[in-house]
Design a protein around this motif. Structure first.
Motif, short mmCIF file in Angstrom:
data_model
loop_
_atom_site.label_atom_id
_atom_site.label_comp_id
_atom_site.label_asym_id
_atom_site.label_seq_id
_atom_site.Cartn_x
_atom_site.Cartn_y
_atom_site.Cartn_z
N ALA A 77 0.83 -1.21 0.00
CA ALA A 77 0.00 0.00 0.00
C ALA A 77 0.86 1.26 0.00
O ALA A 77 0.56 2.23 -0.70
CB ALA A 77 -0.93 -0.01 1.20
N ALA A 78 1.94 1.25 0.76
CA ALA A 78 2.85 2.40 0.80
C ALA A 78 3.50 2.60 -0.57
O ALA A 78 3.64 3.73 -1.03
CB ALA A 78 3.91 2.21 1.88
N VAL A 80 2.28 1.77 -3.50
CA VAL A 80 1.26 2.28 -4.41
C VAL A 80 1.08 3.78 -4.20
O VAL A 80 1.00 4.55 -5.16
CB VAL A 80 -0.08 1.53 -4.20
N ASP A 81 1.02 4.21 -2.94
CA ASP A 81 0.81 5.63 -2.64
C ASP A 81 1.99 6.49 -3.07
O ASP A 81 1.81 7.60 -3.59
CB ASP A 81 0.56 5.83 -1.15
N THR A 82 3.21 6.00 -2.89
CA THR A 82 4.38 6.82 -3.21
C THR A 82 4.76 6.80 -4.68
O THR A 82 5.35 7.75 -5.17
CB THR A 82 5.60 6.38 -2.38
N GLY A 84 2.53 6.12 -7.35
CA GLY A 84 1.46 6.47 -8.27
C GLY A 84 1.07 5.36 -9.23
O GLY A 84 0.83 5.61 -10.40
N SER A 86 -0.96 2.94 -11.43
CA SER A 86 -2.27 3.16 -12.05
C SER A 86 -2.72 1.98 -12.90
O SER A 86 -3.53 2.14 -13.80
CB SER A 86 -2.24 4.43 -12.91
N ARG A 95 -5.95 -1.07 -9.43
CA ARG A 95 -5.56 0.34 -9.53
C ARG A 95 -5.81 0.95 -10.89
O ARG A 95 -5.48 2.11 -11.11
CB ARG A 95 -4.07 0.47 -9.17
#
Length: 130
Positions: A77-78, A80-82, A84, A86, A95
């Motif tokens: 999850a980290a 994916v957040d950092t 981007g 898609s 995503r």
């Protein structure tokens, strides 16, 4: 101080080595070494990177369940957040911006079941108009 047996010392040392290796593999500084510890790596039968229209409700539910029990879910999850991300299935969700979540399979009381002895049956929602 109590002296440990040779096997107990070896077991303690091995435990420390394993913990250090886990910590080193999970450092979030741009490293993706944590991916080797992910549950998804062993499940190549699931459509992790398929086009959104190719992912059915049972596959989505299987991937979601596997992600819930993954030892590196927080790292995923980290990442994916950092970064981007898609596309593809990451940290329990697809995503891809074009992905529409299919209706989730569920359970309903079976026809003719009594309240004293309920029976349940699985329901798979079908898409498309008849």
């Amino acid at each position: 101080m109590t002296a440990l047996s040779r096997s107990a010392r070896w077991a303690a040392l091995e435990s420390v080595w394993c913990q250090a290796a886990d910590a080193a593999a999970r450092r979030p500084l741009g490293s993706v070494a944590w991916q080797a510890l992910g549950s998804c790596g062993a499940r190549t039968d699931l459509p992790w990177t398929s086009d959104p229209e190719d992912i059915g409700p049972w596959d989505a539910e299987s991937m979601r369940a596997l992600c819930r029990s993954c030892p590196v879910l927080a790292d995923c999850a980290a990442y994916v957040d950092t970064s981007g991300v898609s596309a593809g299935w990451w940290a329990g969700t697809n995503r891809d911006p074009a992905y529409a979540e299919p209706a989730r399979p569920g359970w309903v009381k079976a026809h003719g079941a009594s309240d004293g002895q309920p029976a349940w049956q699985g329901v798979l929602p079908f898409g498309g108009a008849a």
